[in-house]
Design a protein around this motif. Structure first.
Motif, PDB file in Angstrom:
ATOM      1  N   GLU A 100       9.740   1.434  -2.155  1.00  0.00           N
ATOM      2  CA  GLU A 100      10.383   0.773  -0.555  1.00  0.00           C
ATOM      3  C   GLU A 100      11.200   1.716  -0.109  1.00  0.00           C
ATOM      4  O   GLU A 100      11.642   2.087   0.954  1.00  0.00           O
ATOM      5  N   TRP A 101      12.021   1.570  -1.010  1.00  0.00           N
ATOM      6  CA  TRP A 101      13.839   2.530  -1.112  1.00  0.00           C
ATOM      7  C   TRP A 101      13.276   3.544  -1.201  1.00  0.00           C
ATOM      8  O   TRP A 101      14.013   4.971  -0.210  1.00  0.00           O
ATOM      9  N   LEU A 102      12.196   5.510  -0.820  1.00  0.00           N
ATOM     10  CA  LEU A 102      12.185   5.755  -0.753  1.00  0.00           C
ATOM     11  C   LEU A 102      11.494   5.960   0.257  1.00  0.00           C
ATOM     12  O   LEU A 102      11.808   7.272   1.082  1.00  0.00           O
ATOM     13  N   GLY A 103      11.370   5.330   1.543  1.00  0.00           N
ATOM     14  CA  GLY A 103      11.339   5.559   2.779  1.00  0.00           C
ATOM     15  C   GLY A 103      10.224   6.372   2.877  1.00  0.00           C
ATOM     16  O   GLY A 103       9.153   5.879   2.655  1.00  0.00           O
ATOM     17  N   ASP A 104      10.862   6.979   4.176  1.00  0.00           N
ATOM     18  CA  ASP A 104       9.380   8.635   4.515  1.00  0.00           C
ATOM     19  C   ASP A 104      10.023   9.791   4.497  1.00  0.00           C
ATOM     20  O   ASP A 104       9.299  10.522   4.643  1.00  0.00           O
ATOM     21  N   THR A 105      10.562   9.582   3.266  1.00  0.00           N
ATOM     22  CA  THR A 105      11.036  11.247   2.158  1.00  0.00           C
ATOM     23  C   THR A 105       9.615  11.256   1.777  1.00  0.00           C
ATOM     24  O   THR A 105       9.588  12.139   2.031  1.00  0.00           O
ATOM     25  N   ILE A 106       9.156  10.463   1.244  1.00  0.00           N
ATOM     26  CA  ILE A 106       8.419  11.034   0.136  1.00  0.00           C
ATOM     27  C   ILE A 106       7.004   9.695   0.599  1.00  0.00           C
ATOM     28  O   ILE A 106       6.472   9.016   0.867  1.00  0.00           O
ATOM     29  N   SER A 107       5.757  10.577   0.583  1.00  0.00           N
ATOM     30  CA  SER A 107       4.385  10.619   0.749  1.00  0.00           C
ATOM     31  C   SER A 107       3.916   9.280  -0.679  1.00  0.00           C
ATOM     32  O   SER A 107       3.955   9.719  -1.352  1.00  0.00           O
ATOM     33  N   ARG A 108       3.516   8.406   0.219  1.00  0.00           N
ATOM     34  CA  ARG A 108       2.780   7.144  -0.703  1.00  0.00           C
ATOM     35  C   ARG A 108       1.397   6.561  -0.335  1.00  0.00           C
ATOM     36  O   ARG A 108       1.061   7.189   1.196  1.00  0.00           O
ATOM     37  N   ASP A 109       0.378   5.979  -1.453  1.00  0.00           N
ATOM     38  CA  ASP A 109      -1.114   6.203  -0.594  1.00  0.00           C
ATOM     39  C   ASP A 109      -0.464   4.257  -0.441  1.00  0.00           C
ATOM     40  O   ASP A 109       0.456   3.814   0.015  1.00  0.00           O
ATOM     41  N   SER A 110      -1.324   3.780  -0.192  1.00  0.00           N
ATOM     42  CA  SER A 110      -1.862   2.362   0.850  1.00  0.00           C
ATOM     43  C   SER A 110      -1.411   1.517  -0.224  1.00  0.00           C
ATOM     44  O   SER A 110      -0.367   0.068   0.348  1.00  0.00           O
ATOM     45  N   HIS A 111      -0.970   1.398  -1.289  1.00  0.00           N
ATOM     46  CA  HIS A 111      -0.346   0.541  -2.241  1.00  0.00           C
ATOM     47  C   HIS A 111       1.115   1.060  -2.994  1.00  0.00           C
ATOM     48  O   HIS A 111       1.628   0.119  -3.288  1.00  0.00           O
ATOM     49  N   GLY A 112       1.694   1.757  -2.019  1.00  0.00           N
ATOM     50  CA  GLY A 112       2.554   2.429  -2.691  1.00  0.00           C
ATOM     51  C   GLY A 112       2.940   3.147  -3.411  1.00  0.00           C
ATOM     52  O   GLY A 112       3.766   4.118  -3.869  1.00  0.00           O
ATOM     53  N   PHE A 113       2.029   3.828  -4.009  1.00  0.00           N
ATOM     54  CA  PHE A 113       1.619   4.948  -5.292  1.00  0.00           C
ATOM     55  C   PHE A 113       2.563   5.818  -4.446  1.00  0.00           C
ATOM     56  O   PHE A 113       1.855   6.475  -3.710  1.00  0.00           O
ATOM     57  N   VAL A 114       2.563   7.062  -5.000  1.00  0.00           N
ATOM     58  CA  VAL A 114       3.548   7.865  -4.866  1.00  0.00           C
ATOM     59  C   VAL A 114       2.276   9.619  -5.065  1.00  0.00           C
ATOM     60  O   VAL A 114       1.964   9.061  -6.220  1.00  0.00           O
ATOM     61  N   CYS A 115       1.699   9.750  -4.028  1.00  0.00           N
ATOM     62  CA  CYS A 115       0.677  10.061  -4.070  1.00  0.00           C
ATOM     63  C   CYS A 115       1.462  12.135  -4.115  1.00  0.00           C
ATOM     64  O   CYS A 115       3.040  12.523  -4.050  1.00  0.00           O
ATOM     65  N   THR A 116       1.339  13.092  -4.804  1.00  0.00           N
ATOM     66  CA  THR A 116       1.356  14.142  -6.265  1.00  0.00           C
ATOM     67  C   THR A 116       0.051  15.383  -5.612  1.00  0.00           C
ATOM     68  O   THR A 116      -1.259  15.295  -5.950  1.00  0.00           O
ATOM     69  N   GLY A 117       0.902  16.557  -5.935  1.00  0.00           N
ATOM     70  CA  GLY A 117      -0.672  17.564  -6.528  1.00  0.00           C
ATOM     71  C   GLY A 117      -1.510  17.773  -4.495  1.00  0.00           C
ATOM     72  O   GLY A 117      -1.319  17.283  -3.782  1.00  0.00           O
TER      73      GLY A 117
END
Length: 552
Positions: A471-488
């Protein structure tokens, strides 16, 4: 001072002479090699060595000896030289028995006979033994004293913090006479617990994690303001990135909120990790990785909470909970996952007071001859069941699903079937937990019949689900619906790059939606939740960091 000793014990004279010969050839300049023909003779020799005040670095004992086998001997040898590293010499036919004994007695390695060539089969094992012994040695351990209440959540959290950060400490329950004397000497009151007394006599009353970390010598302050690489999270992925980053010349700092190792660091024994055929505890693996990172020059900051990540031109800026900042050319996010909260009535109130998350090994002595319940059906729960079976009267594994096969490794299922005091209840959930000052009973529900049953217990360990705290990443980093960080590739939608993407290329495989910020391990969306894959992604992330820096 006399040289430290390497001891070999084997009832076969030819084998005994051969192993002593090979040890002298490699280690004779730095160690004295002593050999014995039986466990009894070896114990007599160790007693003489103890009286002379000499040090024993490692002991290699044959598994199958008459009168006293290698396991029995090593157990008794540990009473004389607890810091000496231990290995078993065994024939191929005894491998399974040796591995099983290793799991119980905590021997470091086993060696198959014959070990020719020694350069490949003997020396690497002994090198690991003496390296570990040098890191610990036989020097007196300066203990931190911790005074608290058996059923106090802050006291439990402090015990866990010290244990997981490998800080030697001695626990005193507040109702013990010695605890009363220590509190009086420190000028502290019982209602100020937990109280920590450091080896130099400093007293801390109900300290925070950062206060205790600083007091016991853990690094909490960065040595610089700008780095090549900041690694956030100290689990296997983060440690992998720190080792590879520092070893490849990047000025690297690893930032960890609690203790290095993550969930894997709490595992009592990992047996399917490549290169450790006799298994390795999470604490041992973590300690080796941490020392390896430090060897290459990586900084490790403990008890530092990261609350923000922003881009300022080419720099990636990390903000800590106290408002201070550090910056870097690149970042690896390796914050892992956390066990989900148990959704049972009373669970929140009794957390740390009988309800525990993860394999709280500090609670093992209190489980002696008690009935223990473990919630979960994955490997971490199975490993905990094996561990607590050596302490508790009974261990009951509570599994929500219809079987263990869906979520647990086959080798672990087979182990559990062979342990008499471990029981598995499938299609079972925890309805409620209850007690006054601490956990006293659990209410279980059978999903098939709908019936509930209330059972007495003081210990419930929870290993359910895996949730990222992003949650601390806010809107700066894209995440999926469960909060895991999307990559590549997962960031590309209909051929379009993620919003705010500033580079004239697609994101690299482990790169997040912020250029220069890479993701490794369990926190990454679609990752494989295994220790080996986390370490691999940590190393891969550093390779991609180099590609990113080359294009800047």
């Amino acid at each position: 001072m006399s040289m430290p000793i390497l001891m070999t014990v084997d009832d076969d004279p030819s084998v005994s002479r051969a192993v002593a010969r090979d040890l002298r050839r490699r280690y004779g300049n730095d160690y004295r090699v002593v050999r014995a023909d039986s466990g009894a003779d070896a114990l007599d020799a160790l007693r003489e060595i103890k009286l002379r005040g000499d040090a024993v670095a490692a002991i290699l004992a044959d598994y199958r000896m008459p009168n006293m086998n290698g396991i029995t001997f090593l157990e008794q040898a540990m009473d004389l030289f607890p810091h000496a590293r231990r290995a078993l010499l065994t024939a191929y036919a005894d491998t399974d028995a040796a591995i099983q004994a290793i799991n119980v007695v905590d021997v470091d390695h086993y060696l198959l006979k014959p070990w020719d060539p020694p350069e490949e089969k003997l020396y690497p094992v002994v090198d690991a033994l003496v390296e570990t012994w040098r890191a610990v040695g036989d020097r007196p351990v300066e203990e931190t004293k911790l005074i608290g209440h058996r059923w106090s959540r802050p006291s439990y959290e402090m015990r866990q913090f010290l244990a997981r950060n490998s800080v030697p400490y001695r626990w005193y329950s507040v109702d013990e006479p010695e605890a009363t004397r220590l509190l009086e000497a420190a000028g502290a009151a019982p209602d100020e617990i937990p109280v920590v007394i450091t080896p130099d006599g400093k007293t801390l009353r109900a300290p925070t994690g950062s206060e205790i970390a600083s007091a016991v010598g853990l690094s909490t302050e960065p040595a610089a303001e700008f780095y090549d690489l900041v690694v956030i999270g100290g689990g296997p992925a983060g440690l992998g990135s720190a080792v590879y980053g520092a070893s490849e010349g990047l000025h690297t700092v690893l930032v960890e909120k609690k203790a290095t190792g993550g969930q894997a660091g709490q595992s009592s024994r990992i047996e399917n990790y490549l290169g450790f055929p006799d298994g390795v505890s999470g604490a041992q693996l973590t300690d080796r990785a941490r020392r390896q990172a430090a060897k290459f020059g990586a900084e490790v900051l403990t008890a530092r909470d990261v609350v923000g990540l922003t881009a300022r031109g080419p720099a990636r800026v990390i903000t800590f909970g106290d408002g201070t900042e550090i910056a870097a050319r690149a970042v690896v996010l390796a914050t892992g996952v956390y066990y989900r909260a148990l959704e049972a009535e009373g669970a929140e109130r009794l957390t740390g007071q009988g309800v525990y998350y993860g394999s709280a090994s500090t609670e093992a002595p209190a489980c002696q001859d008690k009935d223990v319940y473990i919630v979960g059906g994955a490997n971490s729960a199975g490993q905990a069941a094996v561990f607590f079976s050596h302490h508790a009267r009974s261990v009951t594994l509570l599994v929500r699903g219809p079987s263990l096969e869906r979520s647990m490794s086959h080798y672990l299922i087979e182990q559990l079937r062979d342990i008499d005091n471990v029981h598995v209840r499938v299609r079972t959930t925890v309805e409620a937990v209850d007690g006054e000052e601490h956990l006293e009973r659990v209410t279980l529900r059978d999903a098939e019949t709908g019936k509930t049953e209330t059972l007495p217990t003081n210990h419930l360990f929870v290993f359910i689900g895996a949730a990222p705290r992003t949650e601390w990443l806010g809107d700066t980093i894209s995440r999926d619906s469960h909060g895991f960080v999307c990559t590549g590739p997962d960031l590309l939608r209909e051929g379009r790059r993620p919003p705010g993407w500033t580079l004239d290329r697609d994101p690299l495989y482990l790169e997040s939606s912020m250029p220069g910020v890479f993701v490794a391990g369990d926190v990454r969306s679609q990752s494989v939740k295994r220790v080996a894959s986390a370490v691999g992604e940590g190393a891969m992330a550093v390779a991609l960091v180099h590609r990113y820096l080359e294009e800047r």
